[in-house]
Write an enzyme that holds these catalytic residues in place. Structure first.
Site, PDB file in Angstrom:
ATOM      1  N   SER A   1       0.866  -1.184   0.000  1.00 54.00           N
ATOM      2  CA  SER A   1       0.000   0.000   0.000  1.00 54.00           C
ATOM      3  C   SER A   1       0.897   1.227   0.000  1.00 54.00           C
ATOM      4  O   SER A   1       2.069   1.139   0.409  1.00 54.00           O
ATOM      5  CB  SER A   1      -0.839  -0.001   1.283  1.00 54.00           C
ATOM      6  OG  SER A   1      -1.454   1.246   1.488  1.00 54.00           O
TER       7      SER A   1
ATOM      8  N   TYR B   1      -2.604  -0.841  10.544  1.00 51.94           N
ATOM      9  CA  TYR B   1      -2.471  -1.054   9.101  1.00 51.94           C
ATOM     10  C   TYR B   1      -1.114  -0.558   8.603  1.00 51.94           C
ATOM     11  O   TYR B   1      -0.405  -1.251   7.866  1.00 51.94           O
ATOM     12  CB  TYR B   1      -3.616  -0.319   8.402  1.00 51.94           C
ATOM     13  CG  TYR B   1      -3.744  -0.547   6.923  1.00 51.94           C
ATOM     14  CD1 TYR B   1      -4.513  -1.596   6.428  1.00 51.94           C
ATOM     15  CD2 TYR B   1      -3.137   0.298   5.995  1.00 51.94           C
ATOM     16  CE1 TYR B   1      -4.664  -1.805   5.062  1.00 51.94           C
ATOM     17  CE2 TYR B   1      -3.276   0.107   4.634  1.00 51.94           C
ATOM     18  CZ  TYR B   1      -4.044  -0.945   4.172  1.00 51.94           C
ATOM     19  OH  TYR B   1      -4.185  -1.138   2.815  1.00 51.94           O
TER      20      TYR B   1
END
Ligand code: NAD
Length: 263
Positions: free
Chosen positions: A145, A158
């Site tokens: 990501s 995350y």
């Protein structure tokens, strides 16, 4: 005409939805046998599975294990070995998100996100690498990501997991470099999938914003193109990484983020 992944087997975690399903379609379209994984409605998953087989005539298997549990990851890898004799292409894609200030971050959510977004990739990789080394060919691809490179507030678990995944991938790339095996991260910015849609209510709460404000002032605020990435654009990059043209691309973290991390 023979397709370039005919005879290969690709296991894609979290492929019942979103980016994972797009990878599955792209790789099936190039002739690979596919193992799909993830949760969802059984009939819808069976329809997707059949759809994958119709794309190329290769086989598709559904292995719906919960990847937050080590014994279930081992069971999924065994399903792949029993059906196809191993794994040539491993795409670690299953992931989840939770948005909350660090001092309020639910302990169970922290543990789940680290288990799924980071630890699962270690377990699938350690179990897939022996097949790849034996065959002197393999591709390990992580859906990391932009959050493997930069942070955003309220996403502590995350961001931690994705930064960890990026470091893990570089380490693996070095270990398998002489075996014809590459390991890379693909790092999308915001892709319009259920994962993004589902975090809107929590972000509205955490930042006291309307839905429109979250879309424009949070999600697309940092993406200079002001457009969401598509799952198909991410899948096309995975196809490139599987090709011979990418044989020397390893240990890389490829951004597809509309310029987000260039800032
Ligand atoms: P999604 O929610 O559409 O798909 C997630 C998939 O993971 C689903 O198939 C789901 O069933 C599966 N899954 C969830 N928990 C699981 C578990 N315990 N065991 C096995 N499977 C499980 O999400 P997405 O947006 O397609 O995200 C896929 C990956 O892409 C994630 O790793 C995410 O972090 C990453 N990513 C997404 C974006 C984005 O903007 N959507 C951006 C960057 C990175």
């Amino acid at each position: 005409m023979s397709k370039f992944l005919t005879g290969k087997t690709a296991l894609i975690t979290g492929s019942t939805s979103g980016i994972g399903l797009a990878y599955a379609k792209a790789l099936a379209g190039e002739g690979a046998n596919i193992v799909i994984n993830g949760f969802g409605d059984a009939d819808a998953i069976e329809k997707e599975r059949q759809g994958l087989e119709s794309l190329s005539g290769a086989k598709a298997l559904y292995s719906g294990h919960d990847l937050t549990k080590v014994d279930q990851i081992e069971a999924m890898m065994k399903d792949a070995a029993d059906a196809f004799g191993g794994v040539d292409i491993l795409i670690n894609n299953a992931g989840m998100q939770h948005v909350a200030p660090v001092e309020e971050f639910p302990l169970d959510k922290w543990d789940l996100i680290i288990a799924l977004n980071l630890n699962a990739a270690f377990h699938t990789t350690r179990l897939a690498v022996p097949y790849m080394k034996d065959r002197k060919w393999g591709r390990i691809i992580q859906t990391a990501s932009a959050h493997s490179l930069v942070a955003s507030p309220y996403k502590s678990a995350y961001v931690t997991a994705k930064h960890g995944l990026a470091g893990f991938t570089k380490t693996v790339a070095l270990e398998v470099a002489t075996f014809g095996v590459t390991a890379n991260c693909i790092s999308p910015g915001y892709v319009w999938t259920p994962l993004v849609e589902n975090q809107i209510p929590d972000t509205m709460k955490a930042r006291n914003m309307t839905r429109e404000q979250v879309m424009n002032d949070v999600l697309l605020a940092g993406q200079p193109t002001k457009e969401f990435v598509t799952a198909e654009q991410v899948a096309a990059t995975a196809l490139y990484l599987c090709s011979d043209a990418a044989a020397q691309v390893t240990g890389a973290n490829l951004s597809i983020d509309g310029g987000w991390t260039a800032q």
